[in-house]
Write a protein that holds these residues in place. Structure first.
Motif, PDB file in Angstrom:
ATOM      1  N   GLY A   1       7.705  -0.904  -9.807  1.00  0.00           N
ATOM      2  CA  GLY A   1       7.194   0.450 -10.000  1.00  0.00           C
ATOM      3  C   GLY A   1       6.592   0.650 -11.380  1.00  0.00           C
ATOM      4  N   LEU A   2       6.387  -0.436 -12.114  1.00  0.00           N
ATOM      5  CA  LEU A   2       5.811  -0.331 -13.455  1.00  0.00           C
ATOM      6  C   LEU A   2       4.296  -0.228 -13.374  1.00  0.00           C
ATOM      7  N   GLU A   3       3.779  -0.428 -12.191  1.00  0.00           N
ATOM      8  CA  GLU A   3       2.334  -0.370 -11.967  1.00  0.00           C
ATOM      9  C   GLU A   3       2.157   0.279 -10.595  1.00  0.00           C
ATOM     10  N   ASP A   4       1.081   1.054 -10.435  1.00  0.00           N
ATOM     11  CA  ASP A   4       0.867   1.699  -9.142  1.00  0.00           C
ATOM     12  C   ASP A   4      -0.023   0.849  -8.259  1.00  0.00           C
ATOM     13  N   ALA A   5       0.302   0.834  -6.979  1.00  0.00           N
ATOM     14  CA  ALA A   5      -0.502   0.066  -6.030  1.00  0.00           C
ATOM     15  C   ALA A   5      -1.766   0.844  -5.687  1.00  0.00           C
ATOM     16  N   ASP A   6      -2.870   0.136  -5.473  1.00  0.00           N
ATOM     17  CA  ASP A   6      -4.081   0.784  -4.973  1.00  0.00           C
ATOM     18  C   ASP A   6      -4.004   0.910  -3.461  1.00  0.00           C
ATOM     19  N   GLY A   7      -3.181   0.049  -2.848  1.00  0.00           N
ATOM     20  CA  GLY A   7      -3.023   0.114  -1.404  1.00  0.00           C
ATOM     21  C   GLY A   7      -1.804  -0.687  -1.008  1.00  0.00           C
ATOM     22  N   GLY A   8      -1.291  -0.423   0.203  1.00  0.00           N
ATOM     23  CA  GLY A   8      -0.139  -1.164   0.689  1.00  0.00           C
ATOM     24  C   GLY A   8       1.170  -0.463   0.381  1.00  0.00           C
ATOM     25  N   ARG A   9       2.270  -1.085   0.827  1.00  0.00           N
ATOM     26  CA  ARG A   9       3.584  -0.470   0.648  1.00  0.00           C
ATOM     27  C   ARG A   9       4.603  -1.453   0.100  1.00  0.00           C
ATOM     28  N   VAL A  10       5.592  -0.903  -0.595  1.00  0.00           N
ATOM     29  CA  VAL A  10       6.754  -1.690  -0.983  1.00  0.00           C
ATOM     30  C   VAL A  10       7.949  -1.072  -0.268  1.00  0.00           C
ATOM     31  N   VAL A  11       8.642  -1.861   0.519  1.00  0.00           N
ATOM     32  CA  VAL A  11       9.785  -1.347   1.266  1.00  0.00           C
ATOM     33  C   VAL A  11      11.038  -2.100   0.836  1.00  0.00           C
ATOM     34  N   ILE A  12      11.992  -1.349   0.276  1.00  0.00           N
ATOM     35  CA  ILE A  12      13.247  -1.969  -0.160  1.00  0.00           C
ATOM     36  C   ILE A  12      14.373  -1.448   0.714  1.00  0.00           C
ATOM     37  N   GLY A  13      15.001  -2.354   1.438  1.00  0.00           N
ATOM     38  CA  GLY A  13      16.102  -1.955   2.309  1.00  0.00           C
ATOM     39  C   GLY A  13      15.684  -0.892   3.325  1.00  0.00           C
ATOM     40  N   GLY A  14      14.485  -1.030   3.870  1.00  0.00           N
ATOM     41  CA  GLY A  14      14.033  -0.101   4.891  1.00  0.00           C
ATOM     42  C   GLY A  14      13.471   1.196   4.346  1.00  0.00           C
ATOM     43  N   ARG A  15      13.552   1.396   3.024  1.00  0.00           N
ATOM     44  CA  ARG A  15      13.074   2.630   2.434  1.00  0.00           C
ATOM     45  C   ARG A  15      11.741   2.376   1.734  1.00  0.00           C
ATOM     46  N   ASP A  16      10.736   3.170   2.052  1.00  0.00           N
ATOM     47  CA  ASP A  16       9.438   3.029   1.416  1.00  0.00           C
ATOM     48  C   ASP A  16       9.517   3.598  -0.005  1.00  0.00           C
ATOM     49  N   VAL A  17       9.391   2.739  -1.008  1.00  0.00           N
ATOM     50  CA  VAL A  17       9.540   3.196  -2.394  1.00  0.00           C
ATOM     51  C   VAL A  17       8.206   3.199  -3.145  1.00  0.00           C
ATOM     52  N   THR A  18       7.116   3.028  -2.397  1.00  0.00           N
ATOM     53  CA  THR A  18       5.808   2.867  -3.041  1.00  0.00           C
ATOM     54  C   THR A  18       5.514   3.966  -4.052  1.00  0.00           C
ATOM     55  N   LEU A  19       5.958   5.189  -3.742  1.00  0.00           N
ATOM     56  CA  LEU A  19       5.598   6.298  -4.619  1.00  0.00           C
ATOM     57  C   LEU A  19       6.678   6.653  -5.640  1.00  0.00           C
ATOM     58  N   LEU A  20       7.803   5.943  -5.596  1.00  0.00           N
ATOM     59  CA  LEU A  20       8.884   6.241  -6.542  1.00  0.00           C
ATOM     60  C   LEU A  20       8.569   5.679  -7.926  1.00  0.00           C
ATOM     61  N   PRO A  21       8.887   6.429  -8.996  1.00  0.00           N
ATOM     62  CA  PRO A  21       8.696   5.877 -10.340  1.00  0.00           C
ATOM     63  C   PRO A  21       9.722   4.776 -10.630  1.00  0.00           C
TER      64      PRO A  21
END
Ligand SMILES: Nc1ncnc2c1ncn2[C@@H]1O[C@H](COP(=O)(O)OP(=O)(O)O)[C@@H](O)[C@H]1O
Ligand SMILES: [Mg+2]
Lengths: 371, 268
Positions: free
Chosen positions: A69-89
């Motif tokens: 989360g130190l950099e923002d994605a331009d596209g795609g998702r990061v899912v940790i343990g089933g939870r989408d954290v793409t937008l979390l700081p």
């Protein structure tokens, strides 16, 4: 001593939360016109250690920073343990990170460093110090708890950094070339230590490195990256013996490029027909990628070996095995053979070269990869 | 040869020190001498000028106001500048130059020009918000920016801000915590320096306060100077002493901080 260690091990295991799966889905990140990540897909199983391997600039660090989360994605998702954290700081992601640069807080002792994450989580002071002590013990630094970063060696600092990252019991542990600033001996020690600790706490881990030996030694699976994408993701032995692409073959381990002709599911190199790893591809000229250990040598007088003659131009002693460089006239091959055999072929010797019939990979482009 | 060169250098240093020392000390000595003079020609030295400082209510009011302004300005400067500088360094590094130029700009603007620009603003502020002298804090904030920026900039470049803040953030720290718990403790002497410079600038400021009709320390000194030169000089000496003591205290604070760390090196 043994009893003590076992006790902490048990404590660490029982306290660690259940490992979770981490998924990177079609991650994209662009810097100006550079596609640092160009659709990266990677699933790390619960408790697994995946090493991301690739040449410098291929996007490994970027991938790690997107997960943290130190950099923002331009596209795609990061899912940790089933939870989408793409937008979390970053501070709410629950990702422990160990950096390439030394990153201990200089104004805090090792113990305070390790306790910092717990303090952020409002853990009571006593409990905090107890757990920090436990983590330091886990990485073998209990005796150095009260030292500041500048009183610790590079390897010790990285151990404290590891303890600090694990103290918060993260869902995912991220390591960005944590060993690259250390000298060779400490590096291999700490590498094994990281693996031991990771197995002990069972945290899902992504380990970034440009060092193929490191990746092959430590990982459950190795992901080879090239230009922002994953080229192959497989267990270390598979990556080495059955590389998916020429790039992987050349980046992981040494390879000889020998020109030949593809005909009927095999490649003919200087009169030897070698089977292909992956069948298919049109017949025609191609370059076979042959591992140095799949080549053998014999005396020039030994005509039974085959017709391929060459001259030894260099002999490098590597320990148990040696690497012999042989000039075939129009090409140079590297040969890796036991040192005991290699001493018979000092530079200048005429030798016969034989290719083992292990399946090989072919490539049709002429680009060479420099790791 | 080498030895002679060394001796010559030593001599040169001593001369510079003595000349500069005279240059600084003579006026201060003269001020002390003047402010302790008795009334008659041969009357003994007296501290009456100093003791009577407190009999001028306007003066004590001005001293308190200036001290408050110094505190307010320093605090506002830190709150505004430090997070901005950290943020810009991490998130928009190409703006670093812009921020630097902005912060240094007040140095190039004469106080008179600044007042011309500020006067209408203060007219509005005094009518609509408050006519307290503490509103001068806004103007002083602008005034101290260049000095504070330079000091903080030097401090920040001695810290690996990126790695430390990323480490702290991944451990769960928010931005405020990163700045207050991680960055400030590692550049405490730069922060102290910035505060000290701000205090010194505010305590010495005359033009803006005078032109905007506020009675701060320097304005009060000038006013009293017209009526009673002795007291006015006494206040000037006292304020010099005050800044000097502050400086000394701050340097002790930062030294004891680094000594504590050094002592631990010895222990281990
Ligand atoms: N902050 C940045 N600004 C511009 N380009 C960047 C930045 N970070 C990374 N890049 C570029 O993105 C690519 C991938 O970088 P990185 O992920 O650091 O590679 P690796 O860690 O594999 O060496 C490189 O070409 C690099 O130059
Ligand atoms: Mg990198």
């Amino acid at each position: 001593m043994t009893a003590l260690v076992t006790q902490t091990d048990a404590a660490a295991r029982s306290e660690s939360r259940a490992s979770v799966e981490v998924r990177l889905e079609d991650l994209r990140r662009q810097y100006g016109s550079v596609h640092a990540l160009d659709g990266l897909n990677l699933t790390i199983g619960a408790g697994e250690l995946v090493a991301l391997l690739g040449p410098s600039g291929c996007g490994k660090t970027t991938a790690l920073r997107l997960v943290a989360g130190l950099e923002d994605a331009d596209g795609g998702r990061v899912v940790i343990g089933g939870r989408d954290v793409t937008l979390l700081p970053a501070n709410r992601r629950d990702a422990g990170m160990v950096f390439q640069a030394y990153s201990l807080f200089p104004h805090m002792t090792a113990r305070q460093n390790v306790a910092f994450g717990l303090r952020m989580r409002k853990v009571a002071s006593r409990e905090r110090l107890r757990r920090a002590g436990e983590m330091l013990e886990l990485v073998g630094l209990a005796a150095q708890s009260d030292r500041y970063a500048h009183q610790l060696s590079g390897g010790q600092q990285q151990r404290v950094a590891l303890a600090r990252a694990l103290a918060i019991r993260p869902s995912v542990l991220l390591l960005d070339e944590p060993l690259s600033a250390l000298d060779a001996k400490v590096r291999s020690q700490l590498r094994d230590e990281i693996r031991r600790v990771q197995l002990e706490v069972g945290t899902t881990t992504l380990f970034v490195t440009h060092d193929q030996e490191e990746a092959l030694a430590i990982a459950d699976r190795v992901g080879v990256m090239r230009a922002g994408r994953l080229e192959q993701l497989a267990p270390p032995t598979t990556v080495y013996t059955q590389p998916a692409t020429a790039f992987v073959a050349e980046f992981v381990g040494l390879t000889n490029r020998l020109s030949g002709v593809v005909r009927g599911g095999a490649v003919e190199v200087r009169g030897v027909r070698i089977p292909l790893i992956a069948a298919g591809g049109a017949d025609g000229p191609a370059v076979a990628l042959v591992r140095p250990e799949a080549v053998s040598l014999s005396a020039a007088t030994d005509t039974a070996t085959g017709p391929l003659l060459g001259t030894v131009i260099a002999l490098a002693f590597l320990g148990a095995s040696s690497r012999v460089t042989v000039d075939l006239g129009d090409a140079v091959v590297l040969v890796q053979i036991p040192t005991a055999d290699a001493v018979a072929y000092p530079a200048g010797t005429r030798v016969r070269v034989a290719l083992r019939l292990d399946p090989v990979l072919i490539t049709r482009d002429d680009a060479t990869v420099t790791p | 040869m080498n030895r002679r060169r060394h001796r010559r250098l030593q001599l040169f240093r001593t001369i510079v020190l003595v000349v500069l020392g005279i240059f600084f000390l003579v006026p201060i000595g003269a001020m002390v001498e003047f402010s302790t003079r008795g009334v008659g020609i041969n009357s003994p030295r007296t501290l009456s000028s100093f003791t009577s400082i407190f009999s001028y209510p306007d003066l004590t009011g001005a001293i308190v106001a200036s001290l408050e302004l110094a505190a307010i300005t320093s605090a506002a400067m830190l709150l505004l500048l430090l997070p901005t500088m950290v943020w810009v360094r991490l998130r928009v590094p190409r703006m670093v130059r812009v921020i630097e130029v902005l912060c240094l700009a007040p140095l190039t603007i004469p106080a008179i020009v600044l007042v011309v620009g500020l006067a209408p603003l203060y007219q509005w502020i005094n009518i609509n918000l408050s006519d307290s002298i503490l509103t001068l804090g806004f103007a002083y904030l602008i005034l101290v920016l260049p000095y504070a920026y330079r000091s903080l900039d030097a401090g920040l470049s001695g810290v690996d801000v990126r790695t430390l803040s990323e480490a702290a953030r991944s451990l769960g720290a928010g931005w405020a915590t990163v700045v207050s718990r991680i960055i400030v403790p590692n550049m405490s002497s730069a922060v102290l320096n910035a505060c000290l410079l701000s205090v010194a600038v505010v305590l010495g400021e005359f033009t803006i306060a005078n032109l905007l009709n506020f009675e701060n320390l320097q304005v009060a000194i000038a006013t009293i100077g017209r009526a009673n030169a002795g007291v006015s000089i006494a206040v000037a000496v006292a304020s010099l002493l005050f800044v000097f003591v502050l400086l000394l205290a701050l340097s002790f604070v930062s030294r004891s901080g680094s000594r504590r760390r050094r002592v631990r090196v010895g222990v281990t």
